[in-house]
Motif scaffolding. Structure first.
Motif, PDB file in Angstrom:
ATOM      1  N   GLU A   1     -39.752  10.573  79.044  1.00 44.14           N
ATOM      2  CA  GLU A   1     -39.110   9.681  80.006  1.00 44.14           C
ATOM      3  C   GLU A   1     -38.613  10.428  81.227  1.00 44.14           C
ATOM      4  O   GLU A   1     -38.723   9.941  82.363  1.00 44.14           O
ATOM      5  N   PHE A   2     -38.067  11.629  81.013  1.00 44.14           N
ATOM      6  CA  PHE A   2     -37.502  12.391  82.124  1.00 44.14           C
ATOM      7  C   PHE A   2     -38.389  13.564  82.553  1.00 44.14           C
ATOM      8  O   PHE A   2     -37.959  14.395  83.350  1.00 44.14           O
ATOM      9  N   ASP A   3     -39.608  13.636  82.000  1.00 39.64           N
ATOM     10  CA  ASP A   3     -40.617  14.621  82.415  1.00 39.64           C
ATOM     11  C   ASP A   3     -40.031  16.034  82.458  1.00 39.64           C
ATOM     12  O   ASP A   3     -40.028  16.700  83.490  1.00 39.64           O
ATOM     13  N   MET A   4     -39.570  16.496  81.309  1.00 40.41           N
ATOM     14  CA  MET A   4     -38.764  17.713  81.253  1.00 40.41           C
ATOM     15  C   MET A   4     -39.544  19.027  81.245  1.00 40.41           C
ATOM     16  O   MET A   4     -39.018  20.053  81.682  1.00 40.41           O
ATOM     17  N   ILE A   5     -40.764  19.016  80.715  1.00 40.02           N
ATOM     18  CA  ILE A   5     -41.471  20.276  80.461  1.00 40.02           C
ATOM     19  C   ILE A   5     -42.824  20.275  81.163  1.00 40.02           C
ATOM     20  O   ILE A   5     -43.602  19.319  81.027  1.00 40.02           O
ATOM     21  N   HIS A   6     -43.098  21.367  81.882  1.00 42.57           N
ATOM     22  CA  HIS A   6     -44.365  21.492  82.596  1.00 42.57           C
ATOM     23  C   HIS A   6     -45.051  22.804  82.231  1.00 42.57           C
ATOM     24  O   HIS A   6     -44.404  23.754  81.754  1.00 42.57           O
ATOM     25  N   ASP A   7     -46.338  22.861  82.475  1.00 40.82           N
ATOM     26  CA  ASP A   7     -47.081  24.107  82.272  1.00 40.82           C
ATOM     27  C   ASP A   7     -46.465  25.213  83.127  1.00 40.82           C
ATOM     28  O   ASP A   7     -46.130  24.998  84.303  1.00 40.82           O
ATOM     29  N   GLY A   8     -46.345  26.398  82.536  1.00 34.19           N
ATOM     30  CA  GLY A   8     -45.814  27.544  83.262  1.00 34.19           C
ATOM     31  C   GLY A   8     -44.304  27.670  83.233  1.00 34.19           C
ATOM     32  O   GLY A   8     -43.761  28.658  83.743  1.00 34.19           O
ATOM     33  N   ASP A   9     -43.608  26.710  82.641  1.00 40.12           N
ATOM     34  CA  ASP A   9     -42.152  26.794  82.556  1.00 40.12           C
ATOM     35  C   ASP A   9     -41.712  27.969  81.686  1.00 40.12           C
ATOM     36  O   ASP A   9     -42.343  28.279  80.677  1.00 40.12           O
ATOM     37  N   HIS A  10     -40.627  28.592  82.098  1.00 40.16           N
ATOM     38  CA  HIS A  10     -39.914  29.534  81.235  1.00 40.16           C
ATOM     39  C   HIS A  10     -38.532  28.930  81.032  1.00 40.16           C
ATOM     40  O   HIS A  10     -37.735  28.858  81.973  1.00 40.16           O
ATOM     41  N   ILE A  11     -38.264  28.453  79.823  1.00 41.92           N
ATOM     42  CA  ILE A  11     -37.060  27.700  79.525  1.00 41.92           C
ATOM     43  C   ILE A  11     -36.075  28.556  78.740  1.00 41.92           C
ATOM     44  O   ILE A  11     -36.408  29.085  77.672  1.00 41.92           O
ATOM     45  N   LEU A  12     -34.888  28.698  79.286  1.00 40.47           N
ATOM     46  CA  LEU A  12     -33.819  29.450  78.626  1.00 40.47           C
ATOM     47  C   LEU A  12     -32.933  28.476  77.868  1.00 40.47           C
ATOM     48  O   LEU A  12     -32.411  27.515  78.440  1.00 40.47           O
ATOM     49  N   LEU A  13     -32.745  28.716  76.577  1.00 44.89           N
ATOM     50  CA  LEU A  13     -31.914  27.861  75.750  1.00 44.89           C
ATOM     51  C   LEU A  13     -30.492  28.406  75.700  1.00 44.89           C
ATOM     52  O   LEU A  13     -30.275  29.576  75.367  1.00 44.89           O
ATOM     53  N   GLY A  14     -29.532  27.567  76.017  1.00 49.49           N
ATOM     54  CA  GLY A  14     -28.131  27.971  75.902  1.00 49.49           C
ATOM     55  C   GLY A  14     -27.679  27.803  74.459  1.00 49.49           C
ATOM     56  O   GLY A  14     -27.623  26.679  73.952  1.00 49.49           O
ATOM     57  N   ILE A  15     -27.359  28.899  73.798  1.00 55.02           N
ATOM     58  CA  ILE A  15     -27.049  28.883  72.361  1.00 55.02           C
ATOM     59  C   ILE A  15     -25.582  29.264  72.136  1.00 55.02           C
ATOM     60  O   ILE A  15     -25.160  30.369  72.490  1.00 55.02           O
ATOM     61  N   SER A  16     -24.825  28.343  71.547  1.00 58.46           N
ATOM     62  CA  SER A  16     -23.446  28.652  71.167  1.00 58.46           C
ATOM     63  C   SER A  16     -23.366  29.053  69.702  1.00 58.46           C
ATOM     64  O   SER A  16     -22.379  29.648  69.265  1.00 58.46           O
ATOM     65  N   GLY A  17     -24.384  28.677  68.927  1.00 60.90           N
ATOM     66  CA  GLY A  17     -24.375  28.896  67.487  1.00 60.90           C
ATOM     67  C   GLY A  17     -23.918  27.671  66.715  1.00 60.90           C
ATOM     68  O   GLY A  17     -23.998  27.642  65.490  1.00 60.90           O
ATOM     69  N   GLY A  18     -23.427  26.649  67.443  1.00 58.91           N
ATOM     70  CA  GLY A  18     -22.996  25.415  66.797  1.00 58.91           C
ATOM     71  C   GLY A  18     -24.168  24.551  66.392  1.00 58.91           C
ATOM     72  O   GLY A  18     -25.328  24.849  66.693  1.00 58.91           O
ATOM     73  N   LYS A  19     -23.864  23.433  65.737  1.00 60.92           N
ATOM     74  CA  LYS A  19     -24.908  22.564  65.188  1.00 60.92           C
ATOM     75  C   LYS A  19     -25.859  22.043  66.261  1.00 60.92           C
ATOM     76  O   LYS A  19     -27.064  21.898  66.013  1.00 60.92           O
ATOM     77  N   ASP A  20     -25.333  21.766  67.462  1.00 59.39           N
ATOM     78  CA  ASP A  20     -26.152  21.169  68.515  1.00 59.39           C
ATOM     79  C   ASP A  20     -27.172  22.162  69.069  1.00 59.39           C
ATOM     80  O   ASP A  20     -28.370  21.861  69.152  1.00 59.39           O
ATOM     81  N   SER A  21     -26.704  23.338  69.451  1.00 61.14           N
ATOM     82  CA  SER A  21     -27.613  24.303  70.068  1.00 61.14           C
ATOM     83  C   SER A  21     -28.598  24.895  69.065  1.00 61.14           C
ATOM     84  O   SER A  21     -29.726  25.233  69.425  1.00 61.14           O
ATOM     85  N   ILE A  22     -28.192  25.008  67.812  1.00 65.94           N
ATOM     86  CA  ILE A  22     -29.123  25.503  66.791  1.00 65.94           C
ATOM     87  C   ILE A  22     -30.261  24.499  66.595  1.00 65.94           C
ATOM     88  O   ILE A  22     -31.440  24.865  66.517  1.00 65.94           O
ATOM     89  N   PHE A  23     -29.916  23.204  66.559  1.00 64.31           N
ATOM     90  CA  PHE A  23     -30.974  22.202  66.447  1.00 64.31           C
ATOM     91  C   PHE A  23     -31.838  22.188  67.700  1.00 64.31           C
ATOM     92  O   PHE A  23     -33.060  21.976  67.621  1.00 64.31           O
ATOM     93  N   LEU A  24     -31.239  22.406  68.871  1.00 72.38           N
ATOM     94  CA  LEU A  24     -32.025  22.484  70.106  1.00 72.38           C
ATOM     95  C   LEU A  24     -33.094  23.562  69.987  1.00 72.38           C
ATOM     96  O   LEU A  24     -34.259  23.331  70.326  1.00 72.38           O
ATOM     97  N   ALA A  25     -32.709  24.746  69.517  1.00 72.39           N
ATOM     98  CA  ALA A  25     -33.674  25.836  69.367  1.00 72.39           C
ATOM     99  C   ALA A  25     -34.783  25.443  68.397  1.00 72.39           C
ATOM    100  O   ALA A  25     -35.978  25.672  68.659  1.00 72.39           O
ATOM    101  N   TYR A  26     -34.406  24.841  67.285  1.00 73.26           N
ATOM    102  CA  TYR A  26     -35.381  24.414  66.277  1.00 73.26           C
ATOM    103  C   TYR A  26     -36.334  23.365  66.865  1.00 73.26           C
ATOM    104  O   TYR A  26     -37.561  23.450  66.706  1.00 73.26           O
ATOM    105  N   ALA A  27     -35.768  22.390  67.582  1.00 76.22           N
ATOM    106  CA  ALA A  27     -36.581  21.319  68.164  1.00 76.22           C
ATOM    107  C   ALA A  27     -37.514  21.849  69.249  1.00 76.22           C
ATOM    108  O   ALA A  27     -38.683  21.439  69.333  1.00 76.22           O
ATOM    109  N   MET A  28     -37.024  22.764  70.072  1.00 75.05           N
ATOM    110  CA  MET A  28     -37.861  23.303  71.142  1.00 75.05           C
ATOM    111  C   MET A  28     -38.991  24.155  70.586  1.00 75.05           C
ATOM    112  O   MET A  28     -40.095  24.191  71.145  1.00 75.05           O
ATOM    113  N   ALA A  29     -38.733  24.838  69.479  1.00 72.16           N
ATOM    114  CA  ALA A  29     -39.799  25.601  68.823  1.00 72.16           C
ATOM    115  C   ALA A  29     -40.889  24.663  68.311  1.00 72.16           C
ATOM    116  O   ALA A  29     -42.086  24.987  68.371  1.00 72.16           O
ATOM    117  N   ILE A  30     -40.484  23.503  67.816  1.00 71.98           N
ATOM    118  CA  ILE A  30     -41.460  22.503  67.363  1.00 71.98           C
ATOM    119  C   ILE A  30     -42.267  21.978  68.546  1.00 71.98           C
ATOM    120  O   ILE A  30     -43.499  21.836  68.469  1.00 71.98           O
TER     121      ILE A  30
END
Length: 265
Positions: free
Chosen positions: A19-48
């Motif tokens: 819907e928001f067209d977030m990811i494009h070819d050639g992107d280098h995406i930095l994940l902000g990780i706090s170690g909490g439940k939200d950011s850990i799932f973000l890392a897992y989801a982005m790996a998928i």
């Protein structure tokens, strides 16, 4: 690691990305990780997503250690080091850097500590991104965060405002994306059973005692009496939800001519 999530979770993730067209070819995406439940799932989801999407993009991850101290002045427990193994399993390059945000907060006691922390944390992440050829930063803000921010803005600043799913930062030329915007917080709590990582406890001395926490509890108190409250707040965040509003307040100079028309016969 066997990367897999329920179809409902994948659908919510894809809805936001598409819907928001977030990811494009050639992107280098930095994940902000706090170690909490939200950011850990973000890392897992982005790996998928990296594995499944027909897009070629890079992932890396960063944790900012704000160097908080406990009541005795000792470094607060921040068990983030164990996130390294999890990130390695996801094949996401990961770094932890120290930034003395706690010291900055101590020298500016007149300012809201949450605002100061967020400001300097974002600044550190942005600097790191620009130094490492990153063009996008992904944060783990979920739908509850957006609704709470919307209500906080109304109650504490008199404005209708919340963060957007995709935000372009003119000054740094970075784009912030929030792939979890359609997830409820309860779903991310349940997701701990999916990825298996025990979240790192926040070292923040104000954790659980913030304005955001007060607004979260306010919504929870009102929902039994107003069952559609949360859904209505979520709908109100959308452009086009505005109904009839008062015009902007006029200045004295703008009202001057009208004033004298009323005063003088």
């Amino acid at each position: 690691m066997n990367l897999n999530i329920p179809q409902l979770y994948y659908s919510k993730l894809m809805r936001a990305v598409v819907e928001f067209d977030m990811i494009h070819d050639g992107d280098h995406i930095l994940l902000g990780i706090s170690g909490g439940k939200d950011s850990i799932f973000l890392a897992y989801a982005m790996a998928i997503l990296k594995k499944r999407l027909n897009k070629q993009f890079k992932l890396s991850a960063l944790t900012i250690n704000p160097q908080f101290k406990d009541a005795q002045g000792r470094p607060a427990l921040f068990d983030i080091e164990r996130a390294k193994d999890f990130m390695a399993e996801l094949d996401i390059p990961y770094e932890i850097i120290d930034v003395d945000i706690a010291g900055t907060i101590a020298t500016t006691p007149d300012k809201n500590p949450c605002y100061t922390c967020a400001f300097f944390r974002r600044g550190a992440v942005n600097r790191y991104a620009m130094e490492h050829d990153v063009n996008k930063i992904a944060y783990a803000h979920h739908h509850d965060d957006a609704v709470e921010t919307f209500l906080m803005s109304l109650l504490y600043s008199g404005q209708l405002h919340t963060f957007t799913p995709v935000t372009y930062l003119d000054r740094t030329k970075l784009t912030v994306i929030r792939p979890l915007v359609y997830f409820r917080e309860s779903e991310l709590i349940d997701a701990i059973n999916i990825h298996g990582f025990d979240p790192v406890k926040s070292p923040c001395p104000h954790d659980g005692h913030t304005v955001r926490q007060e607004v979260k509890e306010l919504i929870a108190r009102l929902e039994p009496e107003i069952p559609d409250l949360y859904d209505h707040l979520g709908a109100a965040m959308r452009k086009g939800a505005l109904g009839e509003l008062w015009p902007a307040a006029k200045t004295r100079a703008e009202m001057r001519q009208t004033y004298f028309a009323y005063k003088n016969k």
